[in-house]
Write a protein that holds these residues in place. Structure first.
Motif, mmCIF file in Angstrom:
data_model
loop_
_atom_site.group_PDB
_atom_site.id
_atom_site.type_symbol
_atom_site.label_atom_id
_atom_site.label_comp_id
_atom_site.label_asym_id
_atom_site.label_seq_id
_atom_site.Cartn_x
_atom_site.Cartn_y
_atom_site.Cartn_z
ATOM 1 N N THR A 115 0.829 -1.212 0.000
ATOM 2 C CA THR A 115 0.000 0.000 0.000
ATOM 3 C C THR A 115 0.856 1.252 0.000
ATOM 4 O O THR A 115 0.573 2.220 -0.725
ATOM 5 C CB THR A 115 -0.932 0.004 1.223
ATOM 6 N N THR A 116 1.920 1.225 0.798
ATOM 7 C CA THR A 116 2.831 2.377 0.849
ATOM 8 C C THR A 116 3.454 2.627 -0.512
ATOM 9 O O THR A 116 3.561 3.772 -0.972
ATOM 10 C CB THR A 116 3.938 2.130 1.890
ATOM 11 N N HIS A 117 3.858 1.547 -1.184
ATOM 12 C CA HIS A 117 4.451 1.720 -2.516
ATOM 13 C C HIS A 117 3.443 2.309 -3.494
ATOM 14 O O HIS A 117 3.792 3.182 -4.293
ATOM 15 C CB HIS A 117 4.970 0.396 -3.050
ATOM 16 N N LEU A 118 2.194 1.839 -3.446
ATOM 17 C CA LEU A 118 1.175 2.376 -4.347
ATOM 18 C C LEU A 118 0.985 3.869 -4.134
ATOM 19 O O LEU A 118 0.766 4.630 -5.083
ATOM 20 C CB LEU A 118 -0.154 1.650 -4.136
ATOM 21 N N GLU A 119 1.064 4.297 -2.881
ATOM 22 C CA GLU A 119 0.903 5.712 -2.581
ATOM 23 C C GLU A 119 2.061 6.538 -3.116
ATOM 24 O O GLU A 119 1.904 7.722 -3.439
ATOM 25 C CB GLU A 119 0.780 5.914 -1.069
#
Length: 305
Positions: free
Chosen positions: A8-12
Motif C-alpha cells: 500500500t505504501t508503494h502504491l501511494e
C-alpha cells in the motif's frame, strides 16, 4: 512491516498513472474473508464433531479466473511500457546522432567543455526513461510477490494446493520475463556513461535496482533529485526508490532460500533464469514446504491480514 502495508505504501508513492496497473491486493484479501475456511479442521474437537465440508469444486476455478484477469492486466501494461521504452530509446539515440552531426569535428557533443541546452534535454530524457525502466522491473517483482502472498492465503484458508501450479504459470508470463528489459536498462546506462561520464552518479541509485534483490541499499547521498535529474523527473526518482525499498524489504524478510522464497525467485529473475518450480524442488518436499510456510508466517500470523 507486513507485506500488505508495504504494498500500500508503494502504491501511494508510485507514479499516479501506474497505480491501477498493480495487483488488487487489498480487494483480493477481502474476497478471501468470504470464502469457506478449513481452519477449523485443525482445532481439537475431541473427535465428537465432524470436520467442516471442503470448499465447493468450482471455488478454485472462480478464484483462478480472477487471478488470470490480474495476469492479463500485468502483461498488457508491461508489454506496452516495454514497447514504449524501445521507441523512446531509439528516438534518444537518433537525437544524439543529430547533435553529433551538427557539432562537426570528432562528433563531440560539448562546446568548450559545456553541454548545450539541447544536450542537457537529451540527458534528462535518458535519466527519465532509465528511472521508468527500473520502476517497471520492480513493478514486475512486486506484483509477483503479491500473487505469491495471495495464493498462500488462499491455500491456507481453503486447503487447496493452488500456489504451486499458478506460481509456475506466473513465472512464464511476459510481465515476469524481464531479460529484454534488462538489456534496455543496460543500453540506457551505457549511453549515459558514454555521453556524460562526469555524471555517472545520476544512475548510481537506479543501477542498484538492477541488483535490488542482492540487498544493496540505494546510495542517494551523491544524487540531488532537483539538480541531477531535473525537476520533472523527481517523481520518477522517488517512485523508483520506493519500489527498490519494497523489494529489498521482501528479501530481508525472507530468511530461507528455496524455490518459493522471494530470494530465490527474484535472484533468478535478475539472472535471466526462469526459476522453474518442479515436483523435485516444490512444496512436495516437506522441508521446503515448512520453510516456505515459515517465511510467510513471519510476515503475518493471520493469513488474512
Amino acid at each position: 512491516m507486513k507485506f500488505g502495508k508495504e504494498f500500500t505504501t508503494h502504491l501511494e508513492e508510485t507514479l499516479p498513472e501506474w497505480r491501477d496497473k498493480y495487483l488488487c491486493y487489498k480487494p483480493l484479501k477481502k474476497l478471501l474473508k468470504h470464502l469457506p475456511s478449513t481452519a477449523d479442521n485443525n482445532l481439537p474437537d475431541g473427535g465428537d464433531n465432524p470436520p467442516p465440508p471442503p470448499p465447493p469444486p468450482h471455488l478454485q476455478d472462480w478464484f483462478v479466473r480472477i487471478l488470470n484477469e490480474e495476469l492479463d492486466k500485468f502483461n498488457d501494461f508491461y508489454v506496452d511500457k516495454e514497447e514504449e521504452f524501445i521507441i523512446r530509446l531509439q528516438e534518444l539515440k537518433e537525437r544524439i546522432e543529430r547533435v553529433k552531426e551538427k557539432s562537426g569535428k570528432d562528433g563531440a557533443i560539448t562546446k568548450d567543455g559545456e553541454f548545450s541546452d539541447e544536450v542537457m534535454g537529451i540527458r534528462k530524457d535518458f535519466v527519465a526513461i532509465h528511472g521508468e525502466m527500473v520502476l517497471l522491473k520492480n513493478y514486475s517483482s512486486l506484483n509477483f510477490a503479491g500473487l505469491v502472498k495471495i495464493l498462500k492465503k488462499f491455500d491456507k484458508r481453503t486447503g487447496r494446493l493452488l500456489r504451486l501450479p499458478f506460481t509456475q504459470l506466473a513465472l512464464d508470463q511476459p510481465f515476469f520475463v524481464t531479460e529484454p528489459l534488462n538489456r534496455l536498462v543496460r543500453e540506457c546506462e551505457e549511453n549515459l556513461e558514454l555521453l556524460f561520464p562526469l555524471e555517472a552518479e545520476v544512475v548510481e541509485s537506479d543501477a542498484t535496482a538492477e541488483d535490488a534483490t542482492g540487498g544493496t541499499t540505494p546510495n542517494t547521498s551523491n544524487v540531488s533529485p532537483s539538480l541531477s535529474l531535473g525537476e520533472e523527473n523527481v517523481d520518477i526518482y522517488r517512485s523508483t526508490l520506493a519500489a527498490i525499498k519494497a523489494i529489498q524489504g521482501l528479501k530481508k524478510a525472507s530468511s530461507t532460500y528455496n524455490p518459493l522464497s522471494f530470494s530465490y525467485i527474484f535472484g533468478n529473475q535478475d539472472n535471466d533464469n526462469t526459476g522453474a518450480i518442479t515436483a523435485e524442488n516444490s512444496d512436495s518436499d516437506p522441508f521446503v514446504a515448512s520453510q516456505s510456510d515459515k517465511e510467510t508466517d513471519q510476515e503475518d500470523s493471520n493469513p488474512l491480514e
